[in-house]
Design a protein around this motif. Sequence first.
Motif, short mmCIF file in Angstrom:
data_model
loop_
_atom_site.label_atom_id
_atom_site.label_comp_id
_atom_site.label_asym_id
_atom_site.label_seq_id
_atom_site.Cartn_x
_atom_site.Cartn_y
_atom_site.Cartn_z
N UNK A 184 0.83 -1.20 0.00
CA UNK A 184 0.00 0.00 0.00
C UNK A 184 0.87 1.26 0.00
N UNK A 185 1.95 1.24 0.78
CA UNK A 185 2.86 2.39 0.82
C UNK A 185 3.52 2.61 -0.53
N UNK A 186 3.88 1.51 -1.21
CA UNK A 186 4.48 1.64 -2.54
C UNK A 186 3.50 2.28 -3.51
N UNK A 187 2.25 1.83 -3.46
CA UNK A 187 1.24 2.40 -4.35
C UNK A 187 1.03 3.89 -4.04
N UNK A 188 0.97 4.22 -2.74
CA UNK A 188 0.79 5.62 -2.37
C UNK A 188 1.98 6.47 -2.83
N UNK A 190 3.99 5.80 -5.38
CA UNK A 190 3.90 5.94 -6.83
C UNK A 190 2.88 7.01 -7.22
N UNK A 191 1.74 6.99 -6.52
CA UNK A 191 0.70 7.98 -6.82
C UNK A 191 1.20 9.40 -6.54
N UNK A 192 1.89 9.58 -5.39
CA UNK A 192 2.41 10.90 -5.05
C UNK A 192 3.47 11.35 -6.06
N UNK A 197 5.21 14.70 -10.67
CA UNK A 197 5.70 14.78 -12.06
C UNK A 197 4.71 15.53 -12.94
N UNK A 198 3.42 15.18 -12.78
CA UNK A 198 2.41 15.84 -13.60
C UNK A 198 2.30 17.33 -13.26
#
Length: 309
Positions: A184-188, A190-192, A197-198
């Motif tokens: 879950x931390x990895x996904x969070x 990646x999302x951050x 970047x965007x």
Amino acid sequence: MYLLIPLAFFGIIIFFSAFFIVKQQTAVAIERFGKFHSIRNSGLQLKIPIIDRIAGKLSLKIQQLDVIVETKTLDDVFVKLKISVQYVVIKTKVYDAFYKLEYPHEQITSYVFDVVRAEVPKMKLDDVFVKKDDIAIAVKSELQDAMLEYGFDIIKTLVTDIDPDQQVKHAMNRINASEREKIAAQFEGDAARILIVEKAKAEAESKRLQGQGIADQRREIARGLEESVEVLNKVGINSQEASALIVVTQHYDTLQAIGEETNSNLILLPNSPQAGSDMLNNMVASFTASNQIGEAMKKQNKKKDGDDK
């Protein structure tokens, strides 16, 4: 006369006791004078009263026996396994099932314990869960060979439950929870990271568009100044005077815009009546001097290049 009635009653009892009924999927062993005589299957059956007796009944239905075995794995974890054994009495071997084995449940349980405690200690706890079918196959193979001699056929064996020690289960749950939290931390993260970047891309695009807008604005201003100078040249005003006149005009336009702001506290110094004239004269003189210096530098560079040749 009085003796006939008891005899008749006794005879009726003897007559009816000669008949008996065997239920479906059931086998009955008949003994004569204590010795095995025959096996009777479902339906209405006949036996000789007093001489023959029903020694016992066996069910021909598929039966299930659940055995719980506690043992230790290769990585020293105590675990309980629930083994379900489905078996049936072979119709052609009812005699063996009835006379050769008195307690089939205990016999099956002993073989299950023996096989499980021989197989599980070779495996780690995780392998026990993965290879439970292998354990079931090993139990069935051992039971099939052993119980066939006693008239029993092993239909299927299943490992229906694997229950490690309570502390081990808590540890496994903590490991699983930590692993899921890590994912879950990895996904969070990646999302951050994607958001950053965007956002950076959006800001870069905004800056690019803003710079392009400023460049376009300056290009248009330069084009307008060029056109203004050309118009002034046509009426006899040279480039230096035209440039100075444009600057002075923009100065007065700025003063007018500031004056229209009712809440403005800005004060421009100096701001005397002759300030515009002085500014125009100074700028014309500055442009003229700049042109003279530029012409002198060009002549000097040409002379130097001639001497070098």
